[in-house]
Design an enzyme around this catalytic site. Structure first.
Site, PDB file in Angstrom:
ATOM      1  CG  ASP A   1      38.880  28.424 -35.208  1.00  0.00           C
ATOM      2  OD1 ASP A   1      38.100  28.346 -33.959  1.00  0.00           O
ATOM      3  OD2 ASP A   1      39.441  27.270 -35.629  1.00  0.00           O
TER       4      ASP A   1
ATOM      5  NE  ARG B   1      43.792  19.556 -34.338  1.00  0.00           N
ATOM      6  CZ  ARG B   1      42.996  18.602 -34.040  1.00  0.00           C
ATOM      7  NH1 ARG B   1      43.190  17.464 -33.696  1.00  0.00           N
ATOM      8  NH2 ARG B   1      41.528  18.741 -34.430  1.00  0.00           N
TER       9      ARG B   1
ATOM     10  CB  SER C   1      38.620  24.212 -36.873  1.00  0.00           C
ATOM     11  OG  SER C   1      38.263  23.265 -35.900  1.00  0.00           O
ATOM     12  CE  LYS C   2      41.678  16.988 -39.769  1.00  0.00           C
ATOM     13  NZ  LYS C   2      42.526  15.644 -39.744  1.00  0.00           N
ATOM     14  CG  ASN C   3      37.992  20.465 -32.721  1.00  0.00           C
ATOM     15  OD1 ASN C   3      37.918  19.577 -32.358  1.00  0.00           O
ATOM     16  ND2 ASN C   3      39.319  21.141 -32.568  1.00  0.00           N
TER      17      ASN C   3
ATOM     18  CB  THR D   1      37.955  29.470 -30.923  1.00  0.00           C
ATOM     19  OG1 THR D   1      37.738  29.858 -32.264  1.00  0.00           O
ATOM     20  CG2 THR D   1      36.757  29.031 -30.388  1.00  0.00           C
TER      21      THR D   1
ATOM     22  CB  SER E   1      36.434  26.244 -40.607  1.00  0.00           C
ATOM     23  OG  SER E   1      37.215  25.968 -39.566  1.00  0.00           O
TER      24      SER E   1
ATOM     25  CG  ASP F   1      38.002  31.343 -40.663  1.00  0.00           C
ATOM     26  OD1 ASP F   1      38.282  30.002 -40.836  1.00  0.00           O
ATOM     27  OD2 ASP F   1      38.680  32.166 -39.802  1.00  0.00           O
TER      28      ASP F   1
ATOM     29  CD  GLU G   1      40.148  32.990 -43.566  1.00  0.00           C
ATOM     30  OE1 GLU G   1      40.710  33.529 -42.682  1.00  0.00           O
ATOM     31  OE2 GLU G   1      39.853  31.760 -43.553  1.00  0.00           O
TER      32      GLU G   1
ATOM     33  CE  LYS H   1      45.172  35.374 -35.072  1.00  0.00           C
ATOM     34  NZ  LYS H   1      44.979  36.860 -34.932  1.00  0.00           N
ATOM     35  N   GLY H   2      44.375  30.223 -39.600  1.00  0.00           N
ATOM     36  CA  GLY H   2      43.699  29.559 -40.984  1.00  0.00           C
ATOM     37  C   GLY H   2      44.555  28.084 -41.180  1.00  0.00           C
ATOM     38  CB  VAL H   3      48.053  27.282 -40.852  1.00  0.00           C
ATOM     39  CG1 VAL H   3      48.694  25.960 -40.961  1.00  0.00           C
ATOM     40  CG2 VAL H   3      48.437  28.262 -41.818  1.00  0.00           C
TER      41      VAL H   3
END
Ligand code: BG6
Ligand code: MG
Length: 215
Positions: free
Chosen positions: A11, A49, A116-118, A17, A114, A9, A169, A45-47
């Site tokens: 973040d 946006r 995240s889209k970042n 972050t 992940s 994972d 994770e 967390k992990g969810v």
């Protein structure tokens, strides 16, 4: 080493972050008059946006139009990204780099899994993109953790069966996703919170090479 694949994972596991996500969401929650604590934050967390915003609105029992939601999602991401503007390898969590290097030196396949889209710009800024044989992030999945989709795609790209995949994770949703996928779940963080994981370590500095070899 046993032939395993390792899925990380991002973040709160590779980079520190999770705190920036929390602060950016807290700002939105404050704006809406919703009490949002670190304990509530565990649910996020992990969810994804979008789902995170819905959880905050549910916590505050607030309804919102799609237009309002889009505005807050945009604001949250801009705020979050502004925290990452000067990001470099100092943001990598303790012991992570050593574990990545050890796995690479031992020819173990490595993927990112992940929500995240970042994710890509973060891996680029911290200089560790080249360690990953596959990257699966929020742009590639339709179902958020605890759905196992993100990890199943990663294992497929690495060409390993789920039972031979190891997942690192820091979130409850992510540990559940790894367990549902029938993978070996390793929690990074608090044992009480991550009790569903097969193993839990406070951070990567306490994971030994011997442990990784014997997995
Ligand atoms: C997860 C984080 O990795 O990515 C969540 O744990 C975050 O807190 C999610 O909401 C989506 O991230 P992003 O960068 O696409 O907003
Ligand atoms: Mg995480």
């Amino acid at each position: 080493m046993n032939n395993k694949a390792f899925i990380f994972d991002l973040d709160g596991v590779i980079v520190d972050t999770a705190k920036y996500h929390f602060l950016a969401w807290k700002k939105i929650a404050n704006q809406l008059g919703i009490n949002f604590t670190e304990e509530h934050n565990e649910l996020l967390k992990g969810v994804s946006r979008i789902r995170s915003l819905d959880i905050i609105l549910e916590l505050g029992k607030k309804e919102a139009t799609q237009e309002e939601k889009n505005m807050w999602l945009k604001q949250k991401n801009e705020d979050y990204l502004s925290q990452l503007a000067d990001m470099d390898d100092r943001e990598i969590l303790p012991g992570v780099f050593e574990v990545l290097k050890f796995l690479k030196d031992n020819n173990q396949p490595i993927a990112l899994g992940s929500a995240s889209k970042n994710a890509r710009p973060i891996l680029e800024k911290t200089g560790i993109l080249s360690y990953f044989d596959a990257i699966v992030d929020g742009n590639d999945v339709t179902n958020a953790k605890p759905d196992p989709e993100v990890f199943l795609i990663a294992a497929k790209l690495l060409n390993v069966k789920p039972e031979n995949a190891v997942v690192f994770e820091d979130s409850v949703a992510g540990i559940q996703a790894a367990n549902i996928a029938n993978m070996i779940s390793i929690g990074i963080g608090d044992k009480t919170i991550l009790h569903e994981a097969k193993y839990v370590f406070q951070d990567f500095t306490v994971i030994s090479e011997q442990f990784l070899k014997e997995l």
